[in-house]
Design a protein around this motif. Structure first.
Motif, PDB file in Angstrom:
ATOM      1  N   GLN A  15      -0.708 131.715  54.579  1.00 16.71           N
ATOM      2  CA  GLN A  15       0.589 132.385  54.434  1.00 16.71           C
ATOM      3  C   GLN A  15       1.361 131.860  53.221  1.00 16.71           C
ATOM      4  OE1 GLN A  15       2.832 132.306  58.106  1.00 16.71           O
ATOM      5  NE2 GLN A  15       0.990 132.735  59.315  1.00 16.71           N
ATOM      6  N   VAL A  16       1.039 130.640  52.797  1.00 16.22           N
ATOM      7  CA  VAL A  16       1.672 130.039  51.618  1.00 16.22           C
ATOM      8  C   VAL A  16       1.079 130.629  50.338  1.00 16.22           C
ATOM      9  CG1 VAL A  16       2.008 127.872  50.352  1.00 16.22           C
ATOM     10  CG2 VAL A  16       2.157 127.885  52.860  1.00 16.22           C
ATOM     11  N   SER A  17      -0.226 130.813  50.308  1.00 14.37           N
ATOM     12  CA  SER A  17      -0.958 131.207  49.094  1.00 14.37           C
ATOM     13  C   SER A  17      -0.379 132.410  48.352  1.00 14.37           C
ATOM     14  CB  SER A  17      -2.427 131.454  49.418  1.00 14.37           C
ATOM     15  OG  SER A  17      -3.026 130.250  49.831  1.00 14.37           O
ATOM     16  N   PRO A  18       0.054 133.476  49.015  1.00 14.74           N
ATOM     17  CA  PRO A  18       0.589 134.623  48.272  1.00 14.74           C
ATOM     18  C   PRO A  18       1.843 134.295  47.459  1.00 14.74           C
ATOM     19  CG  PRO A  18       0.093 135.261  50.533  1.00 14.74           C
ATOM     20  CD  PRO A  18      -0.038 133.764  50.458  1.00 14.74           C
ATOM     21  N   HIS A  19       2.506 133.203  47.783  1.00 14.09           N
ATOM     22  CA  HIS A  19       3.752 132.839  47.111  1.00 14.09           C
ATOM     23  C   HIS A  19       3.538 131.827  45.979  1.00 14.09           C
ATOM     24  CE1 HIS A  19       5.806 135.057  50.222  1.00 14.09           C
ATOM     25  NE2 HIS A  19       5.042 134.427  51.104  1.00 14.09           N
ATOM     26  N   VAL A  20       2.296 131.384  45.783  1.00 11.61           N
ATOM     27  CA  VAL A  20       2.013 130.378  44.752  1.00 11.61           C
ATOM     28  C   VAL A  20       2.384 130.857  43.348  1.00 11.61           C
ATOM     29  CG1 VAL A  20       0.173 129.057  43.619  1.00 11.61           C
ATOM     30  CG2 VAL A  20       0.337 129.089  46.126  1.00 11.61           C
ATOM     31  N   PRO A  21       2.023 132.068  42.911  1.00 10.76           N
ATOM     32  CA  PRO A  21       2.400 132.474  41.551  1.00 10.76           C
ATOM     33  C   PRO A  21       3.914 132.420  41.303  1.00 10.76           C
ATOM     34  CG  PRO A  21       0.724 133.949  42.405  1.00 10.76           C
ATOM     35  CD  PRO A  21       1.176 133.084  43.555  1.00 10.76           C
ATOM     36  N   GLY A  22       4.701 132.883  42.246  1.00  4.99           N
ATOM     37  CA  GLY A  22       6.156 132.824  42.102  1.00  4.99           C
ATOM     38  C   GLY A  22       6.662 131.391  42.088  1.00  4.99           C
ATOM     39  N   HIS A  23       6.053 130.537  42.894  1.00  3.27           N
ATOM     40  CA  HIS A  23       6.426 129.124  42.940  1.00  3.27           C
ATOM     41  C   HIS A  23       6.129 128.458  41.599  1.00  3.27           C
ATOM     42  CE1 HIS A  23       6.966 125.076  44.533  1.00  3.27           C
ATOM     43  NE2 HIS A  23       5.758 124.778  44.097  1.00  3.27           N
ATOM     44  N   VAL A  24       4.982 128.767  41.007  1.00  2.00           N
ATOM     45  CA  VAL A  24       4.610 128.185  39.711  1.00  2.00           C
ATOM     46  C   VAL A  24       5.603 128.627  38.632  1.00  2.00           C
ATOM     47  CG1 VAL A  24       2.845 128.166  37.892  1.00  2.00           C
ATOM     48  CG2 VAL A  24       2.185 127.856  40.300  1.00  2.00           C
ATOM     49  N   PRO A  68      10.559 130.291  45.747  1.00  2.87           N
ATOM     50  CA  PRO A  68       9.941 131.359  46.542  1.00  2.87           C
ATOM     51  C   PRO A  68       9.332 130.870  47.857  1.00  2.87           C
ATOM     52  CG  PRO A  68       9.446 131.697  44.237  1.00  2.87           C
ATOM     53  CD  PRO A  68      10.114 130.348  44.344  1.00  2.87           C
ATOM     54  N   PHE A  69       8.840 129.645  47.894  1.00  2.38           N
ATOM     55  CA  PHE A  69       8.327 129.095  49.156  1.00  2.38           C
ATOM     56  C   PHE A  69       9.450 129.018  50.192  1.00  2.38           C
ATOM     57  CE2 PHE A  69       4.647 126.280  47.327  1.00  2.38           C
ATOM     58  CZ  PHE A  69       3.885 127.409  47.098  1.00  2.38           C
ATOM     59  N   ALA A  70      10.623 128.531  49.783  1.00  2.00           N
ATOM     60  CA  ALA A  70      11.756 128.409  50.706  1.00  2.00           C
ATOM     61  C   ALA A  70      12.284 129.784  51.093  1.00  2.00           C
ATOM     62  CB  ALA A  70      12.859 127.566  50.065  1.00  2.00           C
ATOM     63  N   VAL A  71      12.397 130.678  50.118  1.00  2.00           N
ATOM     64  CA  VAL A  71      12.900 132.030  50.382  1.00  2.00           C
ATOM     65  C   VAL A  71      12.012 132.739  51.404  1.00  2.00           C
ATOM     66  CG1 VAL A  71      13.316 134.297  49.336  1.00  2.00           C
ATOM     67  CG2 VAL A  71      14.057 132.228  48.144  1.00  2.00           C
ATOM     68  N   GLY A  73      10.212 131.286  53.618  1.00  3.66           N
ATOM     69  CA  GLY A  73      10.152 130.530  54.867  1.00  3.66           C
ATOM     70  C   GLY A  73       8.819 129.863  55.131  1.00  3.66           C
ATOM     71  N   VAL A  74       8.031 129.626  54.074  1.00  3.62           N
ATOM     72  CA  VAL A  74       6.727 128.983  54.258  1.00  3.62           C
ATOM     73  C   VAL A  74       6.753 127.498  53.901  1.00  3.62           C
ATOM     74  CG1 VAL A  74       5.444 131.141  53.990  1.00  3.62           C
ATOM     75  CG2 VAL A  74       5.860 129.677  51.976  1.00  3.62           C
ATOM     76  N   ALA A  75       7.902 127.016  53.425  1.00  2.70           N
ATOM     77  CA  ALA A  75       8.059 125.598  53.117  1.00  2.70           C
ATOM     78  C   ALA A  75       9.519 125.217  53.309  1.00  2.70           C
ATOM     79  CB  ALA A  75       7.618 125.283  51.689  1.00  2.70           C
ATOM     80  N   ALA A  76       9.735 123.942  53.585  1.00  2.00           N
ATOM     81  CA  ALA A  76      11.082 123.403  53.737  1.00  2.00           C
ATOM     82  C   ALA A  76      11.228 122.200  52.816  1.00  2.00           C
ATOM     83  CB  ALA A  76      11.332 122.992  55.180  1.00  2.00           C
ATOM     84  N   TYR A  77      12.431 122.025  52.303  1.00  2.00           N
ATOM     85  CA  TYR A  77      12.735 120.916  51.407  1.00  2.00           C
ATOM     86  C   TYR A  77      13.474 119.813  52.141  1.00  2.00           C
ATOM     87  CZ  TYR A  77      11.545 123.052  46.911  1.00  2.00           C
ATOM     88  OH  TYR A  77      10.873 123.578  45.839  1.00  2.00           O
ATOM     89  N   GLU A  78      13.105 118.583  51.841  1.00  2.00           N
ATOM     90  CA  GLU A  78      13.899 117.413  52.198  1.00  2.00           C
ATOM     91  C   GLU A  78      14.290 116.784  50.866  1.00  2.00           C
ATOM     92  OE1 GLU A  78      13.631 113.052  54.358  1.00  2.00           O
ATOM     93  OE2 GLU A  78      11.964 114.454  54.586  1.00  2.00           O
ATOM     94  N   ILE A  79      15.574 116.551  50.674  1.00  2.00           N
ATOM     95  CA  ILE A  79      16.059 115.995  49.415  1.00  2.00           C
ATOM     96  C   ILE A  79      16.584 114.594  49.679  1.00  2.00           C
ATOM     97  CG2 ILE A  79      17.687 116.234  47.506  1.00  2.00           C
ATOM     98  CD1 ILE A  79      17.682 119.278  48.076  1.00  2.00           C
TER      99      ILE A  79
END
Length: 96
Positions: A15-24, A68-71, A73-79
């Motif tokens: 589910q993450v893979s389709p968002h990789v190009p936008g993330h890059v 795009p990962f956060a948008v 919902g396939v990843a979450a950030y901890e800062i």
């Protein structure tokens, strides 16, 4: 200010893979504008990634929310914000 961004996948990798190009593209844009100093995959890679960022925390939080990962919902950030106590002279200019 220096920030360590831990990017953790919250969905299966398929589910993450389709968002990789936008993330890059997102990473490239933020490296070019100077917000990100370093980014890379964790080892093992299925956990997510790590980013070192500079700037006011509020700015970094807004930037993280644009990933795009956060948008999607396939990843979450901890800062984690770091106040450097000791720093090598050759890195001082990068941190402002």
């Amino acid at each position: 200010m220096l920030h360590v961004l831990l990017v953790r996948y919250t969905a299966p990798i398929d589910q993450v893979s389709p968002h990789v190009p936008g993330h890059v593209t997102y990473l490239e844009r933020r490296h070019a504008d100077g917000t990100f100093l370093l980014s890379g995959q964790t080892v093992p890679g299925d956990l997510g990634g790590v980013i070192l960022a500079v700037g006011p925390r509020e700015h970094v939080e807004r930037v993280a929310a644009e990933d795009p990962f956060a948008v999607a919902g396939v990843a979450a950030y901890e800062i984690v914000t770091v106040e450097p106590g000791r720093i090598r002279d050759d890195l001082r200019a990068l941190l402002g």
